[in-house]
Design a protein around this motif. Sequence first.
Motif, short mmCIF file in Angstrom:
data_model
loop_
_atom_site.label_atom_id
_atom_site.label_comp_id
_atom_site.label_asym_id
_atom_site.label_seq_id
_atom_site.Cartn_x
_atom_site.Cartn_y
_atom_site.Cartn_z
N LEU A 68 -7.85 7.78 -1.65
CA LEU A 68 -7.18 7.48 -1.84
C LEU A 68 -6.03 6.27 -1.16
O LEU A 68 -5.63 5.73 -2.46
CB LEU A 68 -6.13 8.74 -1.81
N VAL A 69 -6.12 6.03 -0.24
CA VAL A 69 -5.16 4.86 0.58
C VAL A 69 -5.91 3.61 0.07
O VAL A 69 -4.79 3.05 -0.34
CB VAL A 69 -5.41 5.42 1.52
N GLY A 70 -6.95 3.54 -0.32
CA GLY A 70 -7.29 1.44 -0.72
C GLY A 70 -7.11 1.37 -1.61
O GLY A 70 -6.77 0.85 -2.03
N PHE A 71 -6.22 2.52 -3.38
CA PHE A 71 -6.11 2.42 -3.91
C PHE A 71 -4.86 2.54 -4.37
O PHE A 71 -4.19 0.92 -4.49
CB PHE A 71 -6.77 3.18 -4.96
N ILE A 72 -3.93 3.40 -3.24
CA ILE A 72 -2.89 3.02 -3.51
C ILE A 72 -2.19 1.89 -2.49
O ILE A 72 -1.08 1.17 -2.68
CB ILE A 72 -2.07 4.54 -2.80
N PHE A 73 -2.63 1.61 -1.57
CA PHE A 73 -2.64 0.18 -1.01
C PHE A 73 -2.88 -0.22 -0.97
O PHE A 73 -3.05 -1.02 -0.19
CB PHE A 73 -2.39 1.32 0.83
N SER A 74 -3.21 -1.20 -2.30
CA SER A 74 -4.60 -2.51 -2.40
C SER A 74 -3.11 -3.50 -2.47
O SER A 74 -4.43 -4.26 -1.38
CB SER A 74 -4.94 -1.22 -4.34
N ASN A 75 -2.89 -3.64 -1.74
CA ASN A 75 -2.10 -5.20 -1.82
C ASN A 75 -1.32 -5.14 -0.28
O ASN A 75 -0.99 -6.22 -0.13
CB ASN A 75 -0.73 -4.80 -2.67
N THR A 76 -1.79 -3.94 0.60
CA THR A 76 -1.14 -3.70 2.09
C THR A 76 -2.05 -5.24 2.87
O THR A 76 -3.62 -5.03 2.59
CB THR A 76 -1.54 -3.04 2.83
N GLN A 77 -1.55 -6.28 3.57
CA GLN A 77 -2.58 -7.13 3.95
C GLN A 77 -2.28 -7.28 5.09
O GLN A 77 -3.18 -8.02 6.73
CB GLN A 77 -2.18 -8.34 3.71
N LYS A 78 -0.82 -5.92 6.01
CA LYS A 78 -0.85 -5.89 7.45
C LYS A 78 -0.26 -4.90 8.21
O LYS A 78 0.20 -3.98 7.34
CB LYS A 78 0.37 -7.29 7.31
N ILE A 79 -0.55 -4.34 8.93
CA ILE A 79 0.27 -3.04 9.27
C ILE A 79 1.00 -3.53 10.33
O ILE A 79 0.50 -3.61 11.76
CB ILE A 79 -0.97 -2.07 10.61
N GLY A 80 2.02 -2.83 10.50
CA GLY A 80 2.94 -4.06 11.16
C GLY A 80 2.85 -6.03 11.46
O GLY A 80 2.32 -6.29 10.45
N SER A 81 2.26 -6.06 12.49
CA SER A 81 2.02 -7.61 12.56
C SER A 81 0.08 -7.81 12.48
O SER A 81 -0.06 -9.36 12.88
CB SER A 81 2.57 -8.49 13.39
N THR A 82 -0.97 -7.07 12.56
CA THR A 82 -1.80 -6.98 11.99
C THR A 82 -2.31 -7.08 11.22
O THR A 82 -1.88 -6.11 10.77
CB THR A 82 -2.51 -5.11 13.19
N PRO A 83 -3.50 -7.63 10.65
CA PRO A 83 -3.91 -7.92 9.43
C PRO A 83 -5.06 -6.54 9.36
O PRO A 83 -5.87 -5.81 10.47
CB PRO A 83 -5.49 -9.43 9.78
N VAL A 84 -5.00 -5.87 8.32
CA VAL A 84 -5.52 -4.88 8.05
C VAL A 84 -6.63 -5.17 8.32
O VAL A 84 -7.61 -4.14 8.95
CB VAL A 84 -5.57 -4.49 6.87
N ALA A 85 -7.75 -5.87 8.30
CA ALA A 85 -9.44 -6.52 8.61
C ALA A 85 -9.28 -5.49 10.51
O ALA A 85 -10.60 -5.19 10.96
CB ALA A 85 -9.87 -7.90 8.40
#
Length: 109
Positions: A68-85
């Motif tokens: 669910l999270v992977g599809f719903i937030f597919s365009n999110t690149q950062k959490i705050g200033s931290t890259p999602v990777a």
Amino acid sequence: HRGIRTHCENGVRRMKFNYYLGATVSAWLLTLMVIVADLYTPFKDALKGIFGHHWIGKGVITFAIFILVGFIFSNTQKIGSTPVADAAYKSAWAGFAVILLFYLYEWFT
């Protein structure tokens, strides 16, 4: 247009999926469920009653949230200033450390 995002690659439309954010949220959810199930027996019993075994329940819920999270937030690149990777990598290790420290605390108290 809202909903599941797609992109076109070589003329083929593909759904976008954010593995990193799915893993980040799943790692913290699983960490929380492990600790709550150990401290609050009714939660563990509910998982066992619904899924046959509490670990199967944790796995199914974690996988569902990952998807669910992977599809719903597919365009999110950062959490705050931290890259999602980076967040995924750090969350996996932090979740492991929290669970380990929790069980060590339980062992020695």
